[in-house]
Design a protein around this motif. Structure first.
Motif, mmCIF file in Angstrom:
data_model
loop_
_atom_site.group_PDB
_atom_site.id
_atom_site.type_symbol
_atom_site.label_atom_id
_atom_site.label_comp_id
_atom_site.label_asym_id
_atom_site.label_seq_id
_atom_site.Cartn_x
_atom_site.Cartn_y
_atom_site.Cartn_z
ATOM 1 N N GLN A 420 4.899 14.396 8.160
ATOM 2 C CA GLN A 420 6.211 13.703 7.471
ATOM 3 C C GLN A 420 6.446 12.410 7.817
ATOM 4 O O GLN A 420 6.769 11.290 7.304
ATOM 5 C CB GLN A 420 7.302 14.404 8.019
ATOM 6 N N ASP A 421 5.945 12.106 9.401
ATOM 7 C CA ASP A 421 5.953 10.716 9.871
ATOM 8 C C ASP A 421 5.044 9.721 9.249
ATOM 9 O O ASP A 421 5.234 8.546 9.024
ATOM 10 C CB ASP A 421 5.640 10.916 11.148
ATOM 11 N N MET A 422 3.900 10.159 8.551
ATOM 12 C CA MET A 422 2.935 9.352 8.161
ATOM 13 C C MET A 422 3.176 9.052 6.744
ATOM 14 O O MET A 422 3.064 7.825 6.320
ATOM 15 C CB MET A 422 1.406 9.965 8.237
ATOM 16 N N THR A 423 3.725 10.022 5.875
ATOM 17 C CA THR A 423 4.073 9.791 4.639
ATOM 18 C C THR A 423 5.500 8.956 4.472
ATOM 19 O O THR A 423 5.646 8.726 3.227
ATOM 20 C CB THR A 423 3.854 11.012 3.853
ATOM 21 N N HIS A 424 6.313 9.072 5.321
ATOM 22 C CA HIS A 424 7.643 8.358 5.160
ATOM 23 C C HIS A 424 7.784 7.326 6.001
ATOM 24 O O HIS A 424 8.954 7.189 6.848
ATOM 25 C CB HIS A 424 8.779 9.421 5.432
ATOM 26 N N ASP A 425 6.922 6.361 6.119
ATOM 27 C CA ASP A 425 7.031 5.339 6.917
ATOM 28 C C ASP A 425 7.570 4.072 6.304
ATOM 29 O O ASP A 425 7.855 4.277 5.102
ATOM 30 C CB ASP A 425 5.300 4.997 7.436
ATOM 31 N N PHE A 426 7.722 2.891 7.073
ATOM 32 C CA PHE A 426 8.088 1.786 6.531
ATOM 33 C C PHE A 426 6.501 0.715 6.522
ATOM 34 O O PHE A 426 6.255 0.273 7.693
ATOM 35 C CB PHE A 426 9.033 0.925 7.058
ATOM 36 N N ILE A 632 -3.317 2.804 3.218
ATOM 37 C CA ILE A 632 -2.403 3.774 2.727
ATOM 38 C C ILE A 632 -2.391 3.587 1.276
ATOM 39 O O ILE A 632 -2.341 2.368 0.551
ATOM 40 C CB ILE A 632 -0.911 3.668 3.171
ATOM 41 N N THR A 633 -2.727 4.540 0.626
ATOM 42 C CA THR A 633 -2.770 4.555 -0.840
ATOM 43 C C THR A 633 -1.708 5.641 -1.444
ATOM 44 O O THR A 633 -1.346 6.457 -1.027
ATOM 45 C CB THR A 633 -4.282 5.067 -1.384
ATOM 46 N N ILE A 634 -1.501 5.276 -2.760
ATOM 47 C CA ILE A 634 -0.346 5.981 -3.416
ATOM 48 C C ILE A 634 -0.778 6.492 -4.849
ATOM 49 O O ILE A 634 -1.526 6.072 -5.689
ATOM 50 C CB ILE A 634 0.760 4.825 -3.798
ATOM 51 N N VAL A 639 2.345 9.192 -0.805
ATOM 52 C CA VAL A 639 1.303 8.655 0.030
ATOM 53 C C VAL A 639 0.111 9.737 0.183
ATOM 54 O O VAL A 639 0.388 11.072 0.198
ATOM 55 C CB VAL A 639 1.939 8.207 1.562
ATOM 56 N N GLU A 640 -0.949 9.282 -0.125
ATOM 57 C CA GLU A 640 -2.152 10.182 -0.095
ATOM 58 C C GLU A 640 -2.517 10.658 1.348
ATOM 59 O O GLU A 640 -2.903 11.813 1.665
ATOM 60 C CB GLU A 640 -3.296 9.706 -0.813
#
Length: 709
Positions: A420-426, A632-634, A639-640
């Protein structure tokens, strides 16, 4: 949640968003306040000599591994003539008023630069007050008195009075308005290697990070947020979640599901059982990496807003050749070792918060706003952080936690899973840079046009006050090392669904990569040695000194082995000069390997050389990881990457030999947290070109290199 802040970049990086007890080891709860206590001698609102003669210091910044806790202690100890171990320091609560005009924010490599002068002045005044108190008791000239090891010595007679004996007299008199600061020739602490004062507590596991906080009656919460940017929670199996043993509450937000339980494991198992369903607008679901970065690149074809105008007074010969190049930098996650977490309790119209934040006073204000509480009803207990890198410059985790806490009757610890932390970063924004440089017959620039496109962090934070040029994006370009020719710089804001924020190195990191790679291209085109070319273009003696130092120490002019390439980069940012030479090779598997990195740094007056070396080691590894592999790719608006298995960071066996040379200097101190991250990326890219003859103009380098095969 409305997190818009109206402020200039200066206020954000060095002021309210980024710049705040005594030093207690081991570091646990913030029991001390830093106040002098009854009868104590207060030098200011955060430095005091207590009645027992101890030095109490409230840390106006945040310790997140960078060593500020030790460095600030050394500064106070020097001016007060005590050993660093004699200073008792606490990490202060969020309280903007207490530390004004300093900000409690920690970022932009501002900590030492902003604390250096006011802390020295306060400590010097306290020392002068103690000397005057001793002189009064002895009826002697102040000039005959000297502070030493927590006491004052009367030089002619050898009499000694401890600080404890002198505090009552000193505290009863007005604090001196001015006091002389020690000169560098008198330093006994500053510039000498000092072990981290928080090292033992961290090694033994007694130091308290935000994620370690336990308060009486506390429950534990896990969170699942919509994986698609802008998506909402559409449904869940609430009965299945509540059936998990230990679950106390199921809490819904528009875009998230939170489970409160007696332990974190039960909360996470309940999230799985709940099987939340998500909905998102078609446009968000359709967001794809190629389209997002393509839009950023297309921004270079727009006129942009002028950030720097070419100087019309500079008259140079017409260019004999024009060289163009375009560079691309990827989205990056912060990937802190300690994932996002916050403990909060809302009770009887008041809120108490425990977490590690780079902006404790601003996070406190954000919590008060979210709850609709007066600021004085919110208490913010700041803690150590297991890394920040800019992620904890955002108050979102605090706002989310207090929103949860107001809906349950217990104090609650909300912890984000790594995924969750990795995919919901700024995320650090993706950027594109295009250069058009006219050069003369000798290969020297006579004109320089630099177009930049990418997301604007300042536009998000400043709201309507933003006027089109993000000062952070162009930071490092206003006072370049290379001058004497007209330059034009424009910025085109390009936004996407990807939320962006500051990343370790902030604006100068991205400008350093683009500019130092471009300068290397110019040197290659002119067939001039890259270090020699840079020396031709800069007259700055400090820049020249670090370049000459790395040239000698790295063996730059020695004969190279067949599979070894050297690349150089030099920067002047954060009041620090730094040059790096990277030695890279490429294996049979076509993987880039960093063998050795040589760094020379002039950061002005050195506080703790051990801390400088640690920061360079850290920055080379952190920044090198990002330059080689970070991306980071989308896909489908999400986020992948989710963890370190697919967001690669440097392993121990991959770490290069790192050699650091510190230039002796007594200029004002510069920042050290971010320069190594900024200098390593272009040094690696330039080394790869020197080895292979292939110019990789997009990050991450490994991906770009493979694409050229």
């Amino acid at each position: 949640m409305d997190l818009t802040l109206n402020a200039s970049r200066r206020e954000m990086l060095a002021g309210s968003a980024l710049l705040g007890g005594a030093l207690l080891v081991p570091l646990t709860a913030c029991a001390a306040t830093g106040s002098p206590g009854k009868g104590g001698l207060a030098a200011n609102t955060w430095l005091a000599v207590t009645p027992d003669g101890k030095i109490a210091l409230a840390l106006p910044k945040t310790e997140m591994g960078q060593g500020i806790l030790t460095a600030i202690t050394m500064i106070a100890a020097e001016e007060l003539a005590v050993a660093p171990e004699a200073v008792q320091v606490t990490i202060a609560e969020g309280d903007a008023a207490r530390f004004a005009p300093l900000s409690q924010g920690t970022g932009g490599s501002t900590s030492i630069r902003e604390v250096w002068q006011p802390l020295r002045e306060a400590a010097a005044k306290a020392r002068a007050a103690l000397l005057q108190a001793a002189a009064t008791q002895w009826k002697a000239p102040v000039a005959d008195c000297v502070a030493h090891d927590g006491a004052v010595l009367h030089k002619p007679s050898g009499k000694v009075l401890t600080f404890a004996a002198l505090v009552p007299v000193a505290a009863a008199a007005p604090l001196p308005k001015d006091a002389p600061l020690l000169s560098p020739t008198e330093f006994k602490v500053l510039g000498k290697a000092q072990r981290r004062l928080d090292g033992a507590a961290k090694a033994r596991g007694t130091a308290e990070y935000g994620i370690d906080v336990i308060v009486p009656g506390m429950k534990f919460a896990a969170i699942a947020e919509c994986p698609i940017f802008g998506g909402k929670l559409a449904g869940l199996d609430e009965a299945a979640a509540k059936a998990v043993p230990g679950v106390d509450a199921v809490i819904r937000d528009d875009d998230a599901l939170m489970i409160v339980a007696g332990n974190t494991w039960a909360a996470r198992q309940a999230l799985i059982a709940a099987d939340p369903k998500w909905d998102a607008p078609p446009a968000a679901k359709g967001a794809q990496q190629a389209a997002i970065v393509g839009t950023v690149a297309a921004g270079l074809n727009q006129p942009g807003t002028v950030a720097i105008n070419a100087d019309p007074k500079v008259a140079l010969p017409a260019a004999t050749r024009t060289i163009t190049a375009e560079y691309h930098q990827s989205f990056l996650a912060h990937a802190t070792m300690e994932p996002s977490n916050c403990v909060a309790q809302v009770k009887d119209g008041a809120c108490e918060i425990w977490t590690g934040s780079q902006i404790p006073s601003d996070a406190r204000e954000a919590a008060a706003k979210a709850l609709g509480f007066p600021l004085e009803k919110v208490t913010f207990h700041n803690r150590l952080m297991g890394g920040g890198f800019g992620r904890r410059l955002e108050p979102d985790m605090v706002v989310r936690a207090v929103g949860l806490a107001r809906r349950v009757p217990w104090p609650v610890k909300l912890t984000w899973a790594r995924e969750q932390d990795m995919t919901h970063d700024f995320f650090r924004p993706a950027y594109a840079d295009r250069f058009t440089v006219g050069v003369d017959a000798a290969g020297r620039p006579v004109s320089w046009t630099h177009k930049i496109a990418g997301s604007s962090i300042m536009a998000r934070l400043m709201g309507p006050a933003f006027k089109g040029v993000d000062e952070d994006v162009v930071d490092g370009l206003n006072a370049p090392l290379y001058d004497g020719f007209p330059r034009t710089v424009t910025f085109q804001q390009v936004e996407s669904s990807v939320p962006t924020g500051w990343w370790r190195g902030v604006g100068p990191l991205r400008t350093a990569f683009a500019v130092e790679c471009m300068v290397d291209e110019l040197a290659n085109a002119a067939n001039i040695d890259p270090i020699g070319y840079r020396l031709q273009l800069t007259s700055d003696p400090r820049a020249r000194a670090v370049l000459e130092a790395v040239r000698k120490q790295s063996g730059w002019d020695d004969k190279r082995t067949p599979n070894s390439g050297l690349g150089v980069a030099v920067i002047h940012n954060w009041d620090t000069y730094m040059a790096a030479v990277a030695d890279v090779s490429v294996g049979a598997d076509r993987q880039i390997r960093i063998n050795r990195v040589t760094v020379a740094v002039d950061c002005g007056q050195v506080v703790n050389p051990s801390g400088i070396r640690a920061q360079i080691d850290s920055g080379v590894i952190f920044g090198g990881s990002a330059a080689l592999w970070g991306e980071i790719t989308i896909a489908g608006g999400a986020v992948e990457q989710s963890n370190f298995h697919d967001y690669r960071v440097m392993r121990m066996a991959e770490c290069p030999v790192i050699e650091t040379m510190i230039i002796d200097s007594h200029e004002k101190p510069g920042g050290m947290g971010e320069p190594p991250c900024a200098v390593i990326g272009p040094a690696l890219a330039n080394a790869l070109h020197a080895l292979t003859g292939k110019r990789v103009r997009s990050l991450p380098l490994q991906k770009g290199f493979e694409a050229l095969a």
